[in-house]
Design a protein around this motif. Structure first.
Motif, PDB file in Angstrom:
ATOM      1  N   PRO A   1      10.541  18.137 -10.024  1.00  0.00           N
ATOM      2  CA  PRO A   1      10.345  19.021 -11.176  1.00  0.00           C
ATOM      3  C   PRO A   1       9.036  19.810 -11.116  1.00  0.00           C
ATOM      4  O   PRO A   1       8.031  19.334 -10.599  1.00  0.00           O
ATOM      5  CB  PRO A   1      10.314  18.059 -12.367  1.00  0.00           C
ATOM      6  N   GLN A   2       9.088  21.015 -11.658  1.00  0.00           N
ATOM      7  CA  GLN A   2       7.906  21.826 -11.901  1.00  0.00           C
ATOM      8  C   GLN A   2       7.870  22.025 -13.411  1.00  0.00           C
ATOM      9  O   GLN A   2       8.881  22.378 -13.997  1.00  0.00           O
ATOM     10  CB  GLN A   2       8.027  23.182 -11.208  1.00  0.00           C
ATOM     11  N   VAL A   3       6.702  21.789 -14.011  1.00  0.00           N
ATOM     12  CA  VAL A   3       6.641  21.880 -15.473  1.00  0.00           C
ATOM     13  C   VAL A   3       5.740  23.027 -15.916  1.00  0.00           C
ATOM     14  O   VAL A   3       4.808  23.426 -15.205  1.00  0.00           O
ATOM     15  CB  VAL A   3       6.146  20.553 -16.114  1.00  0.00           C
TER      16      VAL A   3
ATOM     17  N   ASP B   1      -0.187  28.307 -14.427  1.00  0.00           N
ATOM     18  CA  ASP B   1       1.037  28.440 -15.224  1.00  0.00           C
ATOM     19  C   ASP B   1       1.958  27.224 -15.136  1.00  0.00           C
ATOM     20  O   ASP B   1       2.534  26.800 -16.129  1.00  0.00           O
ATOM     21  CB  ASP B   1       1.813  29.682 -14.762  1.00  0.00           C
ATOM     22  N   GLU B   2       2.132  26.705 -13.914  1.00  0.00           N
ATOM     23  CA  GLU B   2       3.068  25.593 -13.726  1.00  0.00           C
ATOM     24  C   GLU B   2       2.425  24.499 -12.892  1.00  0.00           C
ATOM     25  O   GLU B   2       1.541  24.765 -12.074  1.00  0.00           O
ATOM     26  CB  GLU B   2       4.347  26.074 -13.028  1.00  0.00           C
ATOM     27  N   LEU B   3       2.886  23.282 -13.110  1.00  0.00           N
ATOM     28  CA  LEU B   3       2.337  22.125 -12.418  1.00  0.00           C
ATOM     29  C   LEU B   3       3.458  21.315 -11.774  1.00  0.00           C
ATOM     30  O   LEU B   3       4.571  21.242 -12.302  1.00  0.00           O
ATOM     31  CB  LEU B   3       1.573  21.233 -13.407  1.00  0.00           C
TER      32      LEU B   3
ATOM     33  N   LEU C   1      16.578  27.324 -15.456  1.00  0.00           N
ATOM     34  CA  LEU C   1      15.916  26.460 -14.491  1.00  0.00           C
ATOM     35  C   LEU C   1      15.819  27.207 -13.163  1.00  0.00           C
ATOM     36  O   LEU C   1      16.813  27.732 -12.673  1.00  0.00           O
ATOM     37  CB  LEU C   1      16.780  25.209 -14.307  1.00  0.00           C
ATOM     38  N   ASP C   2      14.606  27.271 -12.604  1.00  0.00           N
ATOM     39  CA  ASP C   2      14.455  27.870 -11.276  1.00  0.00           C
ATOM     40  C   ASP C   2      14.660  26.802 -10.206  1.00  0.00           C
ATOM     41  O   ASP C   2      14.319  25.644 -10.423  1.00  0.00           O
ATOM     42  CB  ASP C   2      13.041  28.445 -11.106  1.00  0.00           C
ATOM     43  N   LEU C   3      15.203  27.200  -9.078  1.00  0.00           N
ATOM     44  CA  LEU C   3      15.340  26.275  -7.949  1.00  0.00           C
ATOM     45  C   LEU C   3      14.673  26.873  -6.714  1.00  0.00           C
ATOM     46  O   LEU C   3      15.037  27.958  -6.278  1.00  0.00           O
ATOM     47  CB  LEU C   3      16.816  25.961  -7.677  1.00  0.00           C
TER      48      LEU C   3
ATOM     49  N   ASP D   1       6.276  36.752  -6.247  1.00  0.00           N
ATOM     50  CA  ASP D   1       6.255  36.411  -7.665  1.00  0.00           C
ATOM     51  C   ASP D   1       5.287  35.271  -7.978  1.00  0.00           C
ATOM     52  O   ASP D   1       4.857  35.125  -9.114  1.00  0.00           O
ATOM     53  CB  ASP D   1       7.661  35.961  -8.109  1.00  0.00           C
ATOM     54  N   GLU D   2       4.999  34.441  -6.968  1.00  0.00           N
ATOM     55  CA  GLU D   2       4.329  33.172  -7.248  1.00  0.00           C
ATOM     56  C   GLU D   2       3.416  32.751  -6.096  1.00  0.00           C
ATOM     57  O   GLU D   2       3.724  32.979  -4.935  1.00  0.00           O
ATOM     58  CB  GLU D   2       5.437  32.125  -7.445  1.00  0.00           C
ATOM     59  N   LEU D   3       2.303  32.108  -6.453  1.00  0.00           N
ATOM     60  CA  LEU D   3       1.440  31.448  -5.468  1.00  0.00           C
ATOM     61  C   LEU D   3       1.389  29.961  -5.796  1.00  0.00           C
ATOM     62  O   LEU D   3       1.212  29.579  -6.958  1.00  0.00           O
ATOM     63  CB  LEU D   3       0.006  31.985  -5.524  1.00  0.00           C
TER      64      LEU D   3
ATOM     65  N   LEU E   1       0.815  37.604 -10.544  1.00  0.00           N
ATOM     66  CA  LEU E   1       1.635  36.518 -10.003  1.00  0.00           C
ATOM     67  C   LEU E   1       1.556  35.268 -10.881  1.00  0.00           C
ATOM     68  O   LEU E   1       0.590  35.067 -11.613  1.00  0.00           O
ATOM     69  CB  LEU E   1       1.169  36.171  -8.588  1.00  0.00           C
ATOM     70  N   ARG E   2       2.583  34.437 -10.751  1.00  0.00           N
ATOM     71  CA  ARG E   2       2.601  33.140 -11.429  1.00  0.00           C
ATOM     72  C   ARG E   2       1.922  32.126 -10.504  1.00  0.00           C
ATOM     73  O   ARG E   2       2.094  32.167  -9.295  1.00  0.00           O
ATOM     74  CB  ARG E   2       4.068  32.761 -11.656  1.00  0.00           C
ATOM     75  N   LEU E   3       1.148  31.228 -11.092  1.00  0.00           N
ATOM     76  CA  LEU E   3       0.421  30.231 -10.315  1.00  0.00           C
ATOM     77  C   LEU E   3       1.004  28.843 -10.536  1.00  0.00           C
ATOM     78  O   LEU E   3       1.212  28.436 -11.687  1.00  0.00           O
ATOM     79  CB  LEU E   3      -1.051  30.213 -10.740  1.00  0.00           C
TER      80      LEU E   3
HETATM   81 CA    CA Z   1       8.853  27.520 -10.842  1.00  0.00          CA
END
Ligand code: CA
Ligand code: C2E
Ligand code: CA
Ligand code: CA
Length: 279
Positions: free
Chosen positions: A45-47, A253-255, A112-114, A197-199, A231-233
């Motif tokens: 999971p990423q929260v 942003d996410e953990l 939900l992203d995968l 989109d993300e790092l 970008l999302r972190l």
């Molecule tokens: Ca994600």
């Protein structure tokens, strides 16, 4: 002294020999693993850093070999890359991840992203874009919820070629993420031009940032840089509450990490994570 030197050389030879034979054995078993159905995907999971809701999962490949037992991907992925098996294995991973995503969407779990990990050889494969397109059509899941993770070093090895690939994948709707960020050598010019989109901040920084001022400064800088580029972190390898608190305070942003959950089978995830009442 001469004898002991020769003995040392022999010990060295023997250990090299052993390493080579272990490698060969691994490769032989790996060749059979696909047809024997020995692979499966686990999902971590990423929260959301703000409310700790599960917003995504990362697919992580697991190999249970009949003869060798559980083999870590850190051991067999490099071997698969060297002997060309990463292509068929990577195709299997992609298909299985899309299939599972479609199954979760059918259960109503669509927000939900995968994320799927891509190796360097897959990124270089001219059939990658076709494979992604095939998976979208075959499984019918929402492509904008699929994320491809590529490590920073793989991406920067040949940024011009990578850039074209990424644009084609992006055009299919997928999200792109740079994995292990901070450990490679990113050209900031490319970072700006890549359609990402993300790092994902490498776990080595996350794990030492509370004891090491320099690592804390690096994490803070990566977050500032990423946000400046829109970008999302994601902070990876979060094992302790203090790390989660710190990353949240820095605006991550996410953990993701053992503190929230280990990678789980799809079934375990459905039973223990997706069923949880909202906090
Ligand atoms: Ca994600
Ligand atoms: P990665 O993509 O950086 O994946 C994160 C790794 O960190 C995973 O190891 C995960 O289980 C582990 N991890 C997660 N949270 C924590 C934590 O809190 N503490 C610590 N110490 N570790 C944590 P895993 O599953 O052994 O995978 C290792 C690497 O193998 C991955 O690193 C990725 O590079 C590669 N890999 C795994 N699955 C695939 C795949 O399907 N395709 C490809 N090409 N590579 C894969
Ligand atoms: Ca990853
Ligand atoms: Ca990583």
């Amino acid at each position: 002294a001469k004898t002991s030197g020769r003995d040392a050389a022999r010990v060295f030879d023997v250990s090299i020999d052993l390493a080579i034979r272990e490698r060969q054995s691994l490769e032989q078993h790996l060749r059979l693993a696909l047809e024997r159905g020995e692979f499966c995907l686990h999902y971590q999971p990423q929260v959301d850093a703000q409310n700790q809701q599960v917003v995504g999962v990362e697919a992580l490949l697991r190999w249970h070999s009949a003869e060798l037992g559980e083999v870590s991907p850190t051991r067999f992925i490099p071997v698969a890359e060297e002997c060309g098996l990463i292509q068929p294995i990577g195709r299997w991973v992609m298909n299985e991840a899309f299939r599972q995503k479609a199954a979760w969407e059918a259960l109503g779990l669509d927000a939900l992203d995968l994320s799927i990990n891509l190796s360097a050889a897959q990124l270089a494969d001219p059939e990658l874009v076709g494979l992604v397109q095939h998976c979208i059509e075959r499984h019918g899941c929402d492509p904008t919820r699929m994320v491809l993770e590529i490590t920073e070093s793989h991406l920067m090895a040949d940024p011009v070629a990578a850039s074209e690939k990424l644009l084609a994948i992006k055009a299919l709707g997928l999200q792109l993420s740079i994995d292990d960020f901070g450990t490679g050598y990113s050209s900031l010019a490319y970072l700006k031009r890549f359609p990402i989109d993300e790092l994902k901040i490498d776990q080595s920084f996350v794990q030492s940032m509370l004891d090491d001022e320099a690592d804390l400064a690096i994490v803070r800088s990566i977050i500032a840089l990423g946000h400046a580029l829109g970008l999302r972190l994601v902070g990876e390898g979060v094992e302790h509450q203090q790390q989660a608190i710190q990353l949240k305070a820095l605006g991550c942003d996410e953990l993701q990490g053992y503190y929230f959950s280990r990678p789980l089978s799809a079934r375990a995830l459905e039973q223990h994570v997706f069923q949880e009442p909202k906090k």
